[in-house]
Design a protein around this motif. Structure first.
Motif, PDB file in Angstrom:
ATOM      1  N   UNK A  42     -17.554  -1.709   5.470  1.00  0.00           N
ATOM      2  CA  UNK A  42     -18.312  -1.468   6.855  1.00  0.00           C
ATOM      3  C   UNK A  42     -19.300  -2.453   6.870  1.00  0.00           C
ATOM      4  N   UNK A  43     -20.223  -2.638   6.050  1.00  0.00           N
ATOM      5  CA  UNK A  43     -21.276  -3.560   5.970  1.00  0.00           C
ATOM      6  C   UNK A  43     -21.342  -4.923   5.687  1.00  0.00           C
ATOM      7  N   UNK A  44     -19.842  -5.376   5.598  1.00  0.00           N
ATOM      8  CA  UNK A  44     -19.662  -6.688   4.995  1.00  0.00           C
ATOM      9  C   UNK A  44     -18.898  -7.526   6.381  1.00  0.00           C
ATOM     10  N   UNK A  45     -18.902  -6.957   7.503  1.00  0.00           N
ATOM     11  CA  UNK A  45     -18.091  -7.451   8.564  1.00  0.00           C
ATOM     12  C   UNK A  45     -17.363  -6.758   9.154  1.00  0.00           C
ATOM     13  N   UNK A  46     -16.914  -7.120  10.427  1.00  0.00           N
ATOM     14  CA  UNK A  46     -15.935  -6.212  10.960  1.00  0.00           C
ATOM     15  C   UNK A  46     -14.590  -6.898  10.895  1.00  0.00           C
ATOM     16  N   UNK A  47     -13.521  -6.236  10.656  1.00  0.00           N
ATOM     17  CA  UNK A  47     -12.055  -6.477  10.493  1.00  0.00           C
ATOM     18  C   UNK A  47     -11.378  -5.376  11.090  1.00  0.00           C
ATOM     19  N   UNK A  48     -10.263  -5.965  11.580  1.00  0.00           N
ATOM     20  CA  UNK A  48      -9.200  -4.944  12.156  1.00  0.00           C
ATOM     21  C   UNK A  48      -7.760  -4.881  11.351  1.00  0.00           C
ATOM     22  N   UNK A  49      -7.823  -5.437  10.213  1.00  0.00           N
ATOM     23  CA  UNK A  49      -6.614  -5.551   9.496  1.00  0.00           C
ATOM     24  C   UNK A  49      -6.682  -4.512   8.066  1.00  0.00           C
ATOM     25  N   UNK A  50      -7.468  -3.500   8.195  1.00  0.00           N
ATOM     26  CA  UNK A  50      -7.520  -2.590   7.114  1.00  0.00           C
ATOM     27  C   UNK A  50      -6.214  -1.846   7.090  1.00  0.00           C
ATOM     28  N   UNK A  51      -5.970  -1.273   7.983  1.00  0.00           N
ATOM     29  CA  UNK A  51      -4.580  -0.459   7.858  1.00  0.00           C
ATOM     30  C   UNK A  51      -3.215  -1.207   7.663  1.00  0.00           C
ATOM     31  N   UNK A  52      -3.381  -2.439   8.088  1.00  0.00           N
ATOM     32  CA  UNK A  52      -2.265  -3.418   7.807  1.00  0.00           C
ATOM     33  C   UNK A  52      -2.252  -3.692   6.249  1.00  0.00           C
ATOM     34  N   UNK A  53      -3.350  -4.104   5.752  1.00  0.00           N
ATOM     35  CA  UNK A  53      -3.516  -4.245   4.319  1.00  0.00           C
ATOM     36  C   UNK A  53      -2.928  -3.106   3.614  1.00  0.00           C
ATOM     37  N   UNK A  54      -3.593  -2.052   3.868  1.00  0.00           N
ATOM     38  CA  UNK A  54      -3.230  -0.894   3.271  1.00  0.00           C
ATOM     39  C   UNK A  54      -1.792  -0.447   3.138  1.00  0.00           C
ATOM     40  N   UNK A  55      -1.037  -0.734   4.281  1.00  0.00           N
ATOM     41  CA  UNK A  55       0.421  -0.314   4.058  1.00  0.00           C
ATOM     42  C   UNK A  55       1.145  -1.351   3.460  1.00  0.00           C
ATOM     43  N   UNK A  56       0.935  -2.750   3.540  1.00  0.00           N
ATOM     44  CA  UNK A  56       1.493  -3.834   2.859  1.00  0.00           C
ATOM     45  C   UNK A  56       1.026  -3.325   1.192  1.00  0.00           C
ATOM     46  N   UNK A  57       0.250  -3.043   1.014  1.00  0.00           N
ATOM     47  CA  UNK A  57      -0.389  -2.966  -0.569  1.00  0.00           C
ATOM     48  C   UNK A  57       0.537  -1.933  -0.998  1.00  0.00           C
ATOM     49  N   UNK A  58       0.737  -0.682  -0.377  1.00  0.00           N
ATOM     50  CA  UNK A  58       1.294   0.484  -0.979  1.00  0.00           C
ATOM     51  C   UNK A  58       2.674   0.485  -0.957  1.00  0.00           C
ATOM     52  N   UNK A  59       3.526  -0.271  -0.130  1.00  0.00           N
ATOM     53  CA  UNK A  59       4.552  -0.220   0.152  1.00  0.00           C
ATOM     54  C   UNK A  59       5.596  -0.698  -0.996  1.00  0.00           C
ATOM     55  N   UNK A  60       5.470  -1.457  -1.765  1.00  0.00           N
ATOM     56  CA  UNK A  60       6.124  -1.838  -2.958  1.00  0.00           C
ATOM     57  C   UNK A  60       6.152  -0.703  -4.021  1.00  0.00           C
ATOM     58  N   UNK A  61       4.998   0.067  -3.961  1.00  0.00           N
ATOM     59  CA  UNK A  61       4.722   1.320  -4.859  1.00  0.00           C
ATOM     60  C   UNK A  61       5.701   2.606  -4.467  1.00  0.00           C
ATOM     61  N   UNK A  62       6.023   2.602  -2.946  1.00  0.00           N
ATOM     62  CA  UNK A  62       6.859   3.602  -2.632  1.00  0.00           C
ATOM     63  C   UNK A  62       8.571   3.250  -2.784  1.00  0.00           C
ATOM     64  N   UNK A  63       8.649   1.980  -2.810  1.00  0.00           N
ATOM     65  CA  UNK A  63      10.078   1.527  -3.006  1.00  0.00           C
ATOM     66  C   UNK A  63      10.328   1.767  -4.357  1.00  0.00           C
ATOM     67  N   UNK A  64       9.434   1.343  -5.616  1.00  0.00           N
ATOM     68  CA  UNK A  64       9.712   1.702  -6.857  1.00  0.00           C
ATOM     69  C   UNK A  64       9.763   3.298  -6.962  1.00  0.00           C
TER      70      UNK A  64
END
Length: 278
Positions: A42-64
């Protein structure tokens, strides 16, 4: 005799419950992970991609996770009297079991794509996103998307991934059936040791095979991305990577042959040696 379609339908429903649970859990984990990343940054700049990054990151784990849990469900079917006493051939049961796992896995992937799109909406609706898209993905702006997307490459990768999934399911069944044979035909004192050695040996052979196929898949996928609409987004390290359809088709043929051999062996073992537990 029970029809193949009815058995396939029931097995698909059974694994569909697993897909729903994993999808719901992925949504919960993705949202929590996204909010955690948002608060942390929150204190390192505004970004709107947090949710997108989160879902992309965990998707392979749920596939496995699906691959592991659905493999376990497959073996439970072979060991269940409820399924084995159904008036249907063992070969049809194997194909229905294998096919239902593949179909439900594809459905899970579709759900995950929808999740990623929804999670990425805050980014997609921004002007910056579309400006970057038209700047970097020149084929879109020039109306050459279908020409540059290399659909043959993409379809070959998808088909190869499905064949690899079949290989994993069939390899797990082979190990399971082989272990059953060991338990039934060897003295109890050494059966566990021999079973362990058989499992380790077959697992190592399978992993070696998968590792070799893995590089074909990655080269093909990278070539698909690098040769067309994603050309300018890749690093210079990938500039020499090219998609080779001849190599892809050869790899698919090898994996297909291995799958056919495993199917034949598994049907033989299922018919001759593998009995349901009481």
């Amino acid at each position: 005799m029970t029809s193949f379609s009815s058995i396939f339908k029931e097995l698909t429903k059974s694994k569909l419950r697993l897909v729903r649970r994993l999808a719901f859990l992925q949504i919960v984990v993705g949202v929590l992970f996204g909010f955690w990343a948002l608060l942390r940054m929150a204190f390192q700049g505004e970004s709107k991609s947090y949710m997108l990054t989160a879902f992309i990151t965990i998707t392979p784990l749920f596939d496995l996770a699906y691959l592991f849990l659905s493999s376990r469900k497959n073996e439970q079917v072979y060991a269940s009297q409820t399924w084995r006493l159904a008036p249907i051939k063992n070969s049809a049961l194997l194909f229905a079991n294998l096919g239902s796992a593949i179909i439900d896995g594809i459905f899970l992937v579709i759900l995950q794509i929808v999740m990623i799109i929804i999670a990425g909406l805050p980014v997609i609706i921004t002007n910056e996103f579309w400006q970057t898209t038209f700047k970097n993905f020149g084929s879109i702006g020039e109306g050459k998307l279908l020409q540059d997307i290399h659909l043959a490459d993409l379809l070959s990768v998808i088909l190869l991934i499905i064949l690899i999934g079949m290989f994993i399911y069939l390899a797990v069944s082979l190990i399971n059936f082989t272990g059953k044979i060991v338990s039934d035909f060897l003295p109890e004192k050494i059966s566990k040791l021999v079973y362990f050695l058989v499992v380790v040996s077959l697992t190592c052979i399978g992993l070696i095979f998968l590792m070799n196929v893995y590089w074909f898949v990655m080269n093909s996928l990278t070539g698909f991305l690098q040769n067309g609409m994603f050309l300018t987004t890749l690093s210079k390290d990938a500039i020499d990577v090219r998609s080779n359809l001849t190599e892809n088709y050869l790899t698919m043929a090898v994996v297909l042959v291995v799958d056919i051999i495993l199917i034949i062996v598994n049907i033989f073992l299922l018919n001759k040696y593998h009995e349901a537990k009481i």
